[in-house]
Design a protein around this motif. Structure first.
Motif, short mmCIF file in Angstrom:
data_model
loop_
_atom_site.label_atom_id
_atom_site.label_comp_id
_atom_site.label_asym_id
_atom_site.label_seq_id
_atom_site.Cartn_x
_atom_site.Cartn_y
_atom_site.Cartn_z
N MET A 32 -3.30 24.78 23.60
CA MET A 32 -3.00 25.98 24.39
C MET A 32 -2.06 25.65 25.54
O MET A 32 -2.33 24.74 26.32
N PRO A 33 -0.95 26.39 25.68
CA PRO A 33 -0.05 26.14 26.82
C PRO A 33 -0.73 26.53 28.13
O PRO A 33 -1.54 27.45 28.18
N ASP A 34 -0.39 25.84 29.21
CA ASP A 34 -1.01 26.11 30.50
C ASP A 34 -0.79 27.55 30.96
O ASP A 34 -1.64 28.12 31.65
N GLU A 35 0.35 28.14 30.60
CA GLU A 35 0.67 29.50 31.04
C GLU A 35 -0.31 30.54 30.49
O GLU A 35 -0.45 31.62 31.05
N THR A 36 -0.99 30.23 29.40
CA THR A 36 -1.89 31.21 28.78
C THR A 36 -3.32 31.12 29.32
O THR A 36 -4.15 31.93 28.97
N ILE A 37 -3.56 30.15 30.21
CA ILE A 37 -4.90 29.99 30.77
C ILE A 37 -5.10 31.02 31.88
O ILE A 37 -4.27 31.16 32.77
#
Length: 104
Positions: A32-37
């Motif tokens: 999961m990319p950090d931006e989607t957290i």
């Protein structure tokens, strides 16, 4: 009503292996990319937060036995104050350590 108490002991040095489901979940999280957290439920850590923060009251540093050469008069003064002279030595050293760290 009686309840059953179940106790588990886990050897933290040798934990049980992960299940396939746990492995898949960890792999999905790692991908999961950090931006989607979503961090919306976590309050920001401001300077005001850290000013009010207190050390963990359950934290107990480990102790290490060592040999230290101390001037006789200093040791006599520490012992003259009663029991716990080693604890006082540690408190004095900790106070100096924290002061030195604060100066950095």
């Amino acid at each position: 009503m009686k309840t059953k108490l179940v106790r588990y002991e886990i050897d933290l040095a040798n934990p049980p292996p992960l299940t396939d489901r746990q492995k898949a979940e960890l792999e999905a999280l790692a991908a999961m990319p950090d931006e989607t957290i979503d961090y919306s439920d976590i309050p920001p850590l401001t300077e005001a937060f850290w000013e009010k923060a207190v050390p963990n009251r359950f934290y107990r540093p480990t102790k290490t036995a060592t040999t230290v050469r101390i001037d006789s008069d200093v040791l006599a003064w520490l012992r003259a104050q009663g029991r716990g002279y080693q604890t006082r030595i540690n408190a004095i050293l900790r106070r100096e350590m924290l002061a030195a760290l604060k100066e950095r």
